[in-house]
Design a protein around this motif. Structure first.
Motif, PDB file in Angstrom:
ATOM      1  N   GLN A  92      31.179  12.943 -14.492  1.00 13.86           N
ATOM      2  CA  GLN A  92      32.459  13.636 -14.350  1.00 13.86           C
ATOM      3  C   GLN A  92      32.342  14.647 -13.207  1.00 13.86           C
ATOM      4  O   GLN A  92      32.084  15.830 -13.425  1.00 13.86           O
ATOM      5  CB  GLN A  92      32.853  14.342 -15.650  1.00 13.86           C
ATOM      6  CG  GLN A  92      34.280  14.855 -15.645  1.00 13.86           C
ATOM      7  CD  GLN A  92      34.677  15.456 -16.981  1.00 13.86           C
ATOM      8  OE1 GLN A  92      34.041  15.205 -17.990  1.00 13.86           O
ATOM      9  NE2 GLN A  92      35.736  16.254 -16.971  1.00 13.86           N
ATOM     10  N   PRO A  93      32.556  14.200 -11.967  1.00 14.22           N
ATOM     11  CA  PRO A  93      32.366  15.090 -10.812  1.00 14.22           C
ATOM     12  C   PRO A  93      33.239  16.340 -10.855  1.00 14.22           C
ATOM     13  O   PRO A  93      32.809  17.405 -10.386  1.00 14.22           O
ATOM     14  CB  PRO A  93      32.736  14.194  -9.623  1.00 14.22           C
ATOM     15  CG  PRO A  93      32.526  12.799 -10.110  1.00 14.22           C
ATOM     16  CD  PRO A  93      32.905  12.827 -11.559  1.00 14.22           C
ATOM     17  N   ASP A  94      34.456  16.232 -11.405  1.00 11.13           N
ATOM     18  CA  ASP A  94      35.326  17.409 -11.370  1.00 11.13           C
ATOM     19  C   ASP A  94      34.913  18.471 -12.382  1.00 11.13           C
ATOM     20  O   ASP A  94      35.567  19.524 -12.492  1.00 11.13           O
ATOM     21  CB  ASP A  94      36.788  17.027 -11.557  1.00 11.13           C
ATOM     22  CG  ASP A  94      37.125  16.548 -12.951  1.00 11.13           C
ATOM     23  OD1 ASP A  94      36.202  16.371 -13.771  1.00 11.13           O
ATOM     24  OD2 ASP A  94      38.325  16.352 -13.228  1.00 11.13           O
ATOM     25  N   ALA A  95      33.822  18.238 -13.106  1.00 12.58           N
ATOM     26  CA  ALA A  95      33.274  19.278 -13.977  1.00 12.58           C
ATOM     27  C   ALA A  95      32.324  20.191 -13.207  1.00 12.58           C
ATOM     28  O   ALA A  95      31.666  21.042 -13.808  1.00 12.58           O
ATOM     29  CB  ALA A  95      32.544  18.646 -15.158  1.00 12.58           C
ATOM     30  N   PHE A  96      32.252  20.019 -11.876  1.00  9.01           N
ATOM     31  CA  PHE A  96      31.372  20.822 -11.041  1.00  9.01           C
ATOM     32  C   PHE A  96      32.153  21.406  -9.865  1.00  9.01           C
ATOM     33  O   PHE A  96      33.132  20.824  -9.397  1.00  9.01           O
ATOM     34  CB  PHE A  96      30.211  19.980 -10.511  1.00  9.01           C
ATOM     35  CG  PHE A  96      29.303  19.475 -11.598  1.00  9.01           C
ATOM     36  CD1 PHE A  96      28.209  20.206 -12.002  1.00  9.01           C
ATOM     37  CD2 PHE A  96      29.570  18.274 -12.237  1.00  9.01           C
ATOM     38  CE1 PHE A  96      27.384  19.758 -13.015  1.00  9.01           C
ATOM     39  CE2 PHE A  96      28.750  17.812 -13.251  1.00  9.01           C
ATOM     40  CZ  PHE A  96      27.666  18.556 -13.652  1.00  9.01           C
ATOM     41  N   VAL A  97      31.684  22.549  -9.384  1.00 11.03           N
ATOM     42  CA  VAL A  97      32.274  23.201  -8.220  1.00 11.03           C
ATOM     43  C   VAL A  97      31.161  23.517  -7.224  1.00 11.03           C
ATOM     44  O   VAL A  97      30.165  24.168  -7.571  1.00 11.03           O
ATOM     45  CB  VAL A  97      33.007  24.513  -8.577  1.00 11.03           C
ATOM     46  CG1 VAL A  97      33.687  25.081  -7.339  1.00 11.03           C
ATOM     47  CG2 VAL A  97      34.008  24.284  -9.690  1.00 11.03           C
ATOM     48  N   LYS A  98      31.337  23.045  -5.992  1.00  7.10           N
ATOM     49  CA  LYS A  98      30.471  23.410  -4.897  1.00  7.10           C
ATOM     50  C   LYS A  98      31.049  24.670  -4.251  1.00  7.10           C
ATOM     51  O   LYS A  98      32.195  24.656  -3.772  1.00  7.10           O
ATOM     52  CB  LYS A  98      30.392  22.265  -3.884  1.00  7.10           C
ATOM     53  CG  LYS A  98      29.498  22.541  -2.680  1.00  7.10           C
ATOM     54  CD  LYS A  98      29.480  21.332  -1.750  1.00  7.10           C
ATOM     55  CE  LYS A  98      28.597  21.551  -0.537  1.00  7.10           C
ATOM     56  NZ  LYS A  98      28.590  20.374   0.364  1.00  7.10           N
ATOM     57  N   ILE A  99      30.281  25.762  -4.243  1.00  2.00           N
ATOM     58  CA  ILE A  99      30.818  27.063  -3.859  1.00  2.00           C
ATOM     59  C   ILE A  99      30.220  27.509  -2.528  1.00  2.00           C
ATOM     60  O   ILE A  99      28.992  27.552  -2.365  1.00  2.00           O
ATOM     61  CB  ILE A  99      30.510  28.118  -4.936  1.00  2.00           C
ATOM     62  CG1 ILE A  99      30.823  27.581  -6.330  1.00  2.00           C
ATOM     63  CG2 ILE A  99      31.281  29.399  -4.676  1.00  2.00           C
ATOM     64  CD1 ILE A  99      30.303  28.447  -7.452  1.00  2.00           C
ATOM     65  N   ASP A 100      31.083  27.866  -1.597  1.00  2.00           N
ATOM     66  CA  ASP A 100      30.633  28.404  -0.310  1.00  2.00           C
ATOM     67  C   ASP A 100      30.485  29.917  -0.452  1.00  2.00           C
ATOM     68  O   ASP A 100      31.475  30.645  -0.505  1.00  2.00           O
ATOM     69  CB  ASP A 100      31.655  28.068   0.797  1.00  2.00           C
ATOM     70  CG  ASP A 100      31.236  28.585   2.148  1.00  2.00           C
ATOM     71  OD1 ASP A 100      30.125  29.148   2.261  1.00  2.00           O
ATOM     72  OD2 ASP A 100      32.016  28.446   3.106  1.00  2.00           O
ATOM     73  N   ILE A 101      29.246  30.391  -0.532  1.00  5.97           N
ATOM     74  CA  ILE A 101      29.005  31.828  -0.680  1.00  5.97           C
ATOM     75  C   ILE A 101      28.321  32.412   0.541  1.00  5.97           C
ATOM     76  O   ILE A 101      27.734  33.507   0.478  1.00  5.97           O
ATOM     77  CB  ILE A 101      28.183  32.132  -1.947  1.00  5.97           C
ATOM     78  CG1 ILE A 101      26.893  31.313  -1.986  1.00  5.97           C
ATOM     79  CG2 ILE A 101      29.001  31.873  -3.203  1.00  5.97           C
ATOM     80  CD1 ILE A 101      25.975  31.668  -3.147  1.00  5.97           C
ATOM     81  N   ALA A 102      28.392  31.704   1.675  1.00  9.52           N
ATOM     82  CA  ALA A 102      27.866  32.232   2.933  1.00  9.52           C
ATOM     83  C   ALA A 102      28.901  33.209   3.491  1.00  9.52           C
ATOM     84  O   ALA A 102      30.021  32.828   3.858  1.00  9.52           O
ATOM     85  CB  ALA A 102      27.601  31.103   3.924  1.00  9.52           C
ATOM     86  N   GLU A 103      28.526  34.467   3.565  1.00 15.46           N
ATOM     87  CA  GLU A 103      29.484  35.473   4.019  1.00 15.46           C
ATOM     88  C   GLU A 103      29.815  35.249   5.499  1.00 15.46           C
ATOM     89  O   GLU A 103      28.918  35.152   6.333  1.00 15.46           O
ATOM     90  CB  GLU A 103      28.900  36.877   3.827  1.00 15.46           C
ATOM     91  CG  GLU A 103      29.874  37.984   4.098  1.00 15.46           C
ATOM     92  CD  GLU A 103      29.353  39.327   3.655  1.00 15.46           C
ATOM     93  OE1 GLU A 103      30.066  40.330   3.849  1.00 15.46           O
ATOM     94  OE2 GLU A 103      28.237  39.387   3.097  1.00 15.46           O
ATOM     95  N   PRO A 104      31.112  35.157   5.823  1.00 12.69           N
ATOM     96  CA  PRO A 104      31.499  34.926   7.233  1.00 12.69           C
ATOM     97  C   PRO A 104      31.012  36.057   8.137  1.00 12.69           C
ATOM     98  O   PRO A 104      30.894  37.207   7.708  1.00 12.69           O
ATOM     99  CB  PRO A 104      33.031  34.894   7.161  1.00 12.69           C
ATOM    100  CG  PRO A 104      33.353  34.595   5.732  1.00 12.69           C
ATOM    101  CD  PRO A 104      32.258  35.241   4.925  1.00 12.69           C
ATOM    102  N   ALA A 105      30.722  35.694   9.365  1.00 17.39           N
ATOM    103  CA  ALA A 105      30.303  36.707  10.332  1.00 17.39           C
ATOM    104  C   ALA A 105      31.430  37.687  10.587  1.00 17.39           C
ATOM    105  O   ALA A 105      32.622  37.310  10.615  1.00 17.39           O
ATOM    106  CB  ALA A 105      29.886  36.035  11.645  1.00 17.39           C
ATOM    107  N   ALA A 106      31.084  38.936  10.758  1.00 18.14           N
ATOM    108  CA  ALA A 106      32.095  39.981  10.986  1.00 18.14           C
ATOM    109  C   ALA A 106      32.803  39.737  12.318  1.00 18.14           C
ATOM    110  O   ALA A 106      32.174  39.329  13.291  1.00 18.14           O
ATOM    111  CB  ALA A 106      31.430  41.346  10.965  1.00 18.14           C
TER     112      ALA A 106
END
Length: 422
Positions: free
Chosen positions: A408-422
Motif C-alpha cells: 500500500q504505497p499511499d500509506a507512506f510519505v516521502k518528506i523533503d526536509i532539506a532546508e532551502p538555501a537562504a
C-alpha cells in the motif's frame, strides 16, 4: 501466578458457580428458573472460553520457553538492548561456532575447510521485542509474527535459528535437489485506489459502492552478497576471535545492504525498487521549517485513514530534530531533553535512524504495509580451495536472496526536509 494459572482459576470459578446453581435447584426438587438458567448458561460459556484461553496461554508459554532455550544455545537472540545492530554479534558467533564444530566432525581436518554454514538470518524477526520501539528499518520491515514466519517461511524471513554446516558433498546434493521452496519470482497485490463511500442508507435505497482497486505486482528475488579479501590461515590460528569478528562484520554489511535496497533501491539492474521509488507513495514538500514539514506529513497520512507507525530519519536529520531550540543557539530544546526516552518519538510516532535514507529526506508510514521477503536464507561460506589452497589463505562469503512487497504505497510519505538555501 502466570497468565495460564490466572485464566484456569477464573474458568474454575465460573464452573463452580454453575455447579452451585444446579445443585441448589436439585436440592429444592425443582428446575432452574429463567434467571437462574441464564446465569447458568453464562457461567458455562465463560468457563469454556476461559479454558480455551488458558490452553492457548500455556501453549504460547511453552513455545516461548523453547525459543529462549534455543536462542541461548546458539548465542542468544538480539534484544532491544543489543550492543550491535540487529544482533550482529550473536549472528557472527553462531556461524563461527558451527564452522569450528563442523571441522571437528570431519576426520583428519585440522584447518578451515570449504563449505557453507546456514546462519541464523541476519535480517532477524526478533530485532525488537513485541511492544518495544523499533530499533531499525529492518525491524519495521519484519512485521509478521514468529509463528506466521515458521509456518510460511517464504512469506517472510526464514526462521532457521540453528546454523547447519554443509560439507562439499552435502552442498552438491543440496544444489542438485534444490530446497523445494519455490521459484525466483513472486507476485502480490498492491492497493492502488482506496475510495471509501460508506454512508447512511434509507430502506430500499441502493447502497453506495466503495472502490478498493488492486494491481498484481510481479517481481523477483535479488541476491545480496559480499566476500572478504583473502587472509592468511595463520591469522585464524593465532587469534581465536578473528573468525567471530569477520562474521560479525560481514553479517552487519549484509543487513545494511538489505536495508538500503528496501528503502532506496532504484529498480535498475539487480537493485530492488525500494519504498522511496515505489509508484503511488505520497510526498511532502518543505513547509517553512523542519517540525512543520514533518507534522504536515503526519496529517497527510491521518487524512487518508492511515496511522503512521514510525518515522525514519538519516542520522544527520535526527540530530537536527534533537537540537532544535527556541533560540538559534540557546533556549529550551523544542522536543525536550534530547537524551530522554520521550525524544525517540514525535507526536507519539517512534523515530528510527538509518543511513539508508538520504540526508534531507525522511520516510513516514504505516510499516505494516510493506514486507521484506527471504527466498534463500543468509549463509556464511568459508573457502580455502583453488588458488587459496596454494597460498594457505581463507576467504569468507556472506549472501542471501531477498524480495520486497510494497502493498500500500499511499500509506507512506516521502518528506523533503532539506532546508532551502537562504
Amino acid at each position: 501466578m502466570n497468565k495460564f494459572e490466572q485464566l484456569k482459576a477464573k474458568a474454575m470459578e465460573h464452573a463452580k458457580n454453575a455447579r452451585e446453581l444446579a445443585e441448589k435447584a436439585d436440592n429444592e426438587k425443582r428446575v432452574l428458573t429463567a434467571s437462574e438458567q441464564d446465569a447458568f448458561d453464562g457461567h458455562i460459556k465463560s468457563a469454556g472460553d476461559l479454558a480455551e484461553q488458558a490452553k492457548e496461554a500455556k501453549y504460547s508459554a511453552e513455545i516461548e520457553a523453547k525459543a529462549r532455550a534455543l536462542a541461548n544455545e546458539i548465542g542468544g537472540a538480539p534484544s532491544a538492548k543489543s550492543a550491535g545492530p540487529v544482533g550482529r554479534k550473536a549472528w557472527g558467533r553462531a556461524g563461527v561456532k558451527t564452522v569450528r564444530e563442523s571441522m571437528g566432525r570431519v576426520p583428519g581436518s585440522k584447518a578451515l575447510v570449504s563449505g557453507t554454514v546456514s546462519m541464523a538470518n541476519p535480517v532477524s524477526p526478533s530485532v525488537a521485542a513485541l511492544g518495544a520501539a523499533p530499533l531499525s528499518v529492518l525491524a519495521l520491515l519484519m512485521n509478521a509474527s514468529p509463528d506466521e514466519l515458521a509456518a510460511n517461511p517464504y512469506n517472510g524471513v526464514e526462521m532457521n535459528t540453528r546454523p547447519r554446516y554443509e560439507d562439499p558433498l552435502q552442498q552438491a546434493a543440496a544444489i542438485m535437489g534444490g530446497d523445494g521452496g519455490g521459484s525466483n519470482t513472486y507476485s502480490y497485490l498492491r492497493q492502488t485506489v482506496r475510495d471509501n463511500k460508506a454512508a447512511p442508507v434509507a430502506d430500499g435505497a441502493t447502497k453506495p459502492t466503495s472502490v478498493y482497486t488492486f494491481k498484481e505486482i510481479e517481481d523477483r528475488y535479488r541476491v545480496i552478497a559480499h566476500v572478504s579479501e583473502p587472509l592468511p590461515q595463520r591469522f585464524f590460528h593465532d587469534d581465536a576471535t578473528l573468525g567471530q569478528f569477520l562474521g560479525d562484520e560481514m553479517g552487519y554489511g549484509l543487513q545494511r545492504a538489505v536495508e538500503a535496497q528496501a528503502l532506496s533501491g532504484d529498480g535498475l539492474g539487480e537493485n530492488f525498487t525500494g519504498l522511496l521509488n515505489a509508484s503511488g507513495i505520497n510526498s511532502q514538500a518543505w513547509a517553512s521549517d523542519l517540525l512543520t514539514t514533518l507534522r504536515k506529513a503526519v496529517t497527510t497520512l491521518q487524512g487518508i485513514g492511515s496511522a503512521p507507525t514510525a518515522l525514519v530519519l538519516n542520522p544527520v536529520d535526527a540530530e537536527r530534530v534533537d537540537l532544535l531550540r527556541e533560540g538559534v543557539d540557546s533556549g529550551k530544546y523544542l522536543i525536550g531533553d534530547p537524551a530522554a526516552d520521550s525524544a525517540r518519538a514525535l507526536w507519539e510516532v517512534p523515530r528510527v535512524t538509518s543511513v539508508a535514507v538520504p540526508a534531507g529526506t525522511a520516510v513516514l508510514g504505516d510499516w505494516d504495509r510493506v514486507d521484506l521477503l527471504t527466498r534463500q536464507e543468509a549463509t556464511l561460506h568459508v573457502d580455502t580451495g583453488g588458488a587459496l589452497f596454494d597460498k594457505n589463505q581463507v576467504k569468507f562469503r556472506v549472501e542471501g536472496r531477498f524480495g520486497l512487497e510494497v502493498k500500500q504505497p499511499d500509506a507512506f510519505v516521502k518528506i523533503d526536509i532539506a532546508e532551502p538555501a537562504a
